[in-house]
Design a protein around this motif. Structure first.
Motif, PDB file in Angstrom:
ATOM      1  N   VAL A  17       0.365   8.450  -2.039  1.00 56.36           N
ATOM      2  CA  VAL A  17       0.343   8.095  -3.465  1.00 56.36           C
ATOM      3  C   VAL A  17       0.957   9.206  -4.303  1.00 56.36           C
ATOM      4  CG1 VAL A  17      -1.156   7.659  -5.451  1.00 56.36           C
ATOM      5  CG2 VAL A  17      -1.636   6.541  -3.269  1.00 56.36           C
ATOM      6  N   ARG A  18       0.626  10.448  -3.991  1.00 62.83           N
ATOM      7  CA  ARG A  18       1.152  11.568  -4.766  1.00 62.83           C
ATOM      8  C   ARG A  18       2.675  11.677  -4.645  1.00 62.83           C
ATOM      9  NH1 ARG A  18       0.368  13.320  -8.422  1.00 62.83           N
ATOM     10  NH2 ARG A  18       0.769  15.523  -8.059  1.00 62.83           N
ATOM     11  N   GLU A  19       3.198  11.387  -3.445  1.00 63.26           N
ATOM     12  CA  GLU A  19       4.651  11.476  -3.243  1.00 63.26           C
ATOM     13  C   GLU A  19       5.378  10.327  -3.918  1.00 63.26           C
ATOM     14  OE1 GLU A  19       5.175  11.712   0.968  1.00 63.26           O
ATOM     15  OE2 GLU A  19       4.873  13.898   1.032  1.00 63.26           O
ATOM     16  N   ARG A  20       4.812   9.126  -3.850  1.00 65.58           N
ATOM     17  CA  ARG A  20       5.480   7.953  -4.420  1.00 65.58           C
ATOM     18  C   ARG A  20       5.319   7.877  -5.930  1.00 65.58           C
ATOM     19  NH1 ARG A  20       3.593   2.596  -1.802  1.00 65.58           N
ATOM     20  NH2 ARG A  20       5.108   1.826  -3.322  1.00 65.58           N
ATOM     21  N   PHE A  21       4.167   8.324  -6.412  1.00 69.12           N
ATOM     22  CA  PHE A  21       3.880   8.222  -7.850  1.00 69.12           C
ATOM     23  C   PHE A  21       3.324   9.552  -8.347  1.00 69.12           C
ATOM     24  CE2 PHE A  21       3.376   4.073  -5.876  1.00 69.12           C
ATOM     25  CZ  PHE A  21       4.175   3.253  -6.667  1.00 69.12           C
ATOM     26  N   PRO A  22       4.158  10.576  -8.404  1.00 68.16           N
ATOM     27  CA  PRO A  22       3.676  11.927  -8.760  1.00 68.16           C
ATOM     28  C   PRO A  22       3.075  12.033 -10.151  1.00 68.16           C
ATOM     29  CG  PRO A  22       6.082  11.830  -8.761  1.00 68.16           C
ATOM     30  CD  PRO A  22       5.610  10.558  -8.134  1.00 68.16           C
ATOM     31  N   SER A  23       3.463  11.149 -11.056  1.00 78.30           N
ATOM     32  CA  SER A  23       2.929  11.231 -12.424  1.00 78.30           C
ATOM     33  C   SER A  23       1.694  10.350 -12.629  1.00 78.30           C
ATOM     34  CB  SER A  23       4.009  10.831 -13.435  1.00 78.30           C
ATOM     35  OG  SER A  23       4.405   9.478 -13.245  1.00 78.30           O
ATOM     36  N   LEU A  24       1.285   9.608 -11.607  1.00 75.05           N
ATOM     37  CA  LEU A  24       0.126   8.724 -11.727  1.00 75.05           C
ATOM     38  C   LEU A  24      -1.166   9.543 -11.592  1.00 75.05           C
ATOM     39  CD1 LEU A  24      -1.357   5.979 -11.746  1.00 75.05           C
ATOM     40  CD2 LEU A  24      -0.915   5.825  -9.274  1.00 75.05           C
ATOM     41  N   VAL A  70      -3.930  -1.367  -1.879  1.00 75.11           N
ATOM     42  CA  VAL A  70      -3.507  -0.353  -2.849  1.00 75.11           C
ATOM     43  C   VAL A  70      -1.983  -0.327  -2.917  1.00 75.11           C
ATOM     44  CG1 VAL A  70      -3.429   2.117  -3.365  1.00 75.11           C
ATOM     45  CG2 VAL A  70      -5.559   1.090  -2.562  1.00 75.11           C
ATOM     46  N   ARG A  71      -1.337  -0.302  -1.755  1.00 69.49           N
ATOM     47  CA  ARG A  71       0.133  -0.293  -1.720  1.00 69.49           C
ATOM     48  C   ARG A  71       0.697  -1.526  -2.418  1.00 69.49           C
ATOM     49  NH1 ARG A  71      -0.771   1.149   4.038  1.00 69.49           N
ATOM     50  NH2 ARG A  71      -0.461   3.409   4.254  1.00 69.49           N
ATOM     51  N   ALA A  72       0.074  -2.674  -2.160  1.00 73.00           N
ATOM     52  CA  ALA A  72       0.564  -3.915  -2.766  1.00 73.00           C
ATOM     53  C   ALA A  72       0.417  -3.873  -4.280  1.00 73.00           C
ATOM     54  CB  ALA A  72      -0.195  -5.114  -2.182  1.00 73.00           C
ATOM     55  N   GLN A  73      -0.699  -3.363  -4.765  1.00 78.23           N
ATOM     56  CA  GLN A  73      -0.914  -3.269  -6.209  1.00 78.23           C
ATOM     57  C   GLN A  73       0.092  -2.317  -6.850  1.00 78.23           C
ATOM     58  OE1 GLN A  73      -2.855  -4.775  -8.354  1.00 78.23           O
ATOM     59  NE2 GLN A  73      -4.404  -5.830  -7.121  1.00 78.23           N
ATOM     60  N   LEU A  74       0.361  -1.195  -6.199  1.00 78.35           N
ATOM     61  CA  LEU A  74       1.285  -0.210  -6.745  1.00 78.35           C
ATOM     62  C   LEU A  74       2.730  -0.699  -6.708  1.00 78.35           C
ATOM     63  CD1 LEU A  74      -0.179   3.111  -5.287  1.00 78.35           C
ATOM     64  CD2 LEU A  74      -0.423   2.207  -7.607  1.00 78.35           C
ATOM     65  N   ALA A  75       2.999  -1.672  -5.840  1.00 73.73           N
ATOM     66  CA  ALA A  75       4.363  -2.197  -5.727  1.00 73.73           C
ATOM     67  C   ALA A  75       4.649  -3.280  -6.759  1.00 73.73           C
ATOM     68  CB  ALA A  75       4.594  -2.750  -4.321  1.00 73.73           C
ATOM     69  N   GLN A  76       3.625  -3.675  -7.524  1.00 76.58           N
ATOM     70  CA  GLN A  76       3.798  -4.757  -8.493  1.00 76.58           C
ATOM     71  C   GLN A  76       4.258  -4.225  -9.848  1.00 76.58           C
ATOM     72  OE1 GLN A  76       0.264  -7.146  -8.732  1.00 76.58           O
ATOM     73  NE2 GLN A  76       0.194  -7.551  -6.535  1.00 76.58           N
ATOM     74  N   GLY A  77       5.543  -4.087 -10.009  1.00 74.60           N
ATOM     75  CA  GLY A  77       6.098  -3.681 -11.305  1.00 74.60           C
ATOM     76  C   GLY A  77       5.647  -2.301 -11.723  1.00 74.60           C
ATOM     77  N   MET A  78       5.208  -2.197 -12.967  1.00 75.64           N
ATOM     78  CA  MET A  78       4.773  -0.910 -13.498  1.00 75.64           C
ATOM     79  C   MET A  78       3.470  -0.474 -12.831  1.00 75.64           C
ATOM     80  SD  MET A  78       6.950   0.195 -15.706  1.00 75.64           S
ATOM     81  CE  MET A  78       5.986   1.371 -16.639  1.00 75.64           C
ATOM     82  N   PRO A  79       3.385   0.783 -12.431  1.00 80.95           N
ATOM     83  CA  PRO A  79       2.141   1.268 -11.818  1.00 80.95           C
ATOM     84  C   PRO A  79       1.039   1.341 -12.867  1.00 80.95           C
ATOM     85  CG  PRO A  79       3.651   3.096 -12.206  1.00 80.95           C
ATOM     86  CD  PRO A  79       4.416   1.839 -12.496  1.00 80.95           C
ATOM     87  N   PRO A  80      -0.215   1.430 -12.438  1.00 82.00           N
ATOM     88  CA  PRO A  80      -1.318   1.528 -13.398  1.00 82.00           C
ATOM     89  C   PRO A  80      -1.273   2.870 -14.136  1.00 82.00           C
ATOM     90  CG  PRO A  80      -2.124   1.911 -11.180  1.00 82.00           C
ATOM     91  CD  PRO A  80      -0.695   1.460 -11.041  1.00 82.00           C
ATOM     92  N   ASP A  81      -2.081   2.972 -15.168  1.00 82.03           N
ATOM     93  CA  ASP A  81      -2.177   4.228 -15.921  1.00 82.03           C
ATOM     94  C   ASP A  81      -3.129   5.209 -15.259  1.00 82.03           C
ATOM     95  OD1 ASP A  81      -0.554   3.481 -18.347  1.00 82.03           O
ATOM     96  OD2 ASP A  81      -2.066   1.891 -18.406  1.00 82.03           O
TER      97      ASP A  81
END
Length: 218
Positions: free
Chosen positions: A69-76, A38-49
């Motif tokens: 996940v909430r702290e790193r990508f609060p809008s995801l 999951v971390r590796a996928q989220l680190a690849q450029g733009m995060p998923p929708d």
């Protein structure tokens, strides 16, 4: 739209992907079977929708992966899948800001409706969080039609049709599905929702569902 699905069972991954294909043609799926993936996928450029993630998978420690996940990508938008149906855990996750909790025992159609709600900007609250038998204030009995939280009490505020709309809303169904199920137009659904919000003194769909915990049988 790119959707990341994280679960350590191939059957779940493929089943979720297959059902979500009903959302439309413009979809891109990515998968992960461990928290490190999951971390590796989220680190690849733009995060998923959208991220749909299993609550218990390799690398998970309590709710730490959710907090991360909430702290790193609060809008995801984050939706949790789980084989557990623990109401307290659901409430904790919703308090952390996840946009939905879907027990794996639920049907694929309910999952699809829940994801549609999240994509449209809503939050999916499992119906099991609604109290089936609300606690009555001292001196009131289950037979008292005016007891706080009874279905009769709700009917004193809403019409039968509005109660029907609220039931479907609690299942996470979007306006289009509610309209189809009740054989009414989407415009009429919006009118009913506005009336429900006013009657329950709430501002949105999520608050309406939470307020409906006072109802029995919803």
């Amino acid at each position: 739209m790119k959707i990341l699905i994280a679960d350590d069972h191939h059957l779940i991954l493929e089943g979720v992907k297959s059902k979500l294909c009903e959302l439309g043609d413009d979809l891109e799926f990515a998968t992960a079977m461990t928290i490190d993936e999951v971390r590796a996928q989220l680190a690849q450029g733009m995060p998923p929708d959208l991220l749909i993630m299993d609550l218990s998978m390799p690398g998970a420690s309590g709710l730490d992966h959710v907090v991360e996940v909430r702290e790193r990508f609060p809008s995801l938008p984050l939706v949790m899948l789980s084989g557990a149906e623990d109401a307290r855990q659901m409430k904790d996750l919703l308090a952390l800001g996840v946009r939905g909790y879907i027990p794996k025992a639920y049907s694929p159609d309910i999952m699809l409706s829940a994801i549609r709600l999240v994509i449209s900007g809503g939050v999916y609250v499992p119906p099991m969080l609604l109290d089936p038998e609300p606690v009555k204030p001292a001196g009131q009995t289950a037979a008292d039609p005016h007891a706080e939280g009874s279905l009769e009490g709700l009917r004193s505020l809403l019409t039968e049709r509005q109660v029907d709309v609220l039931r479907l809303l609690a299942l996470g169904k979007p306006n289009k599905s509610i309209a189809r199920d009740l054989s009414i137009s989407e415009g009429t659904v919006k009118i009913h929702l506005a009336a429900i919000f006013r009657a329950l003194n709430v501002r949105n769909r999520v608050e309406a569902v939470v307020a409906s915990r006072r109802l029995s049988g919803l």
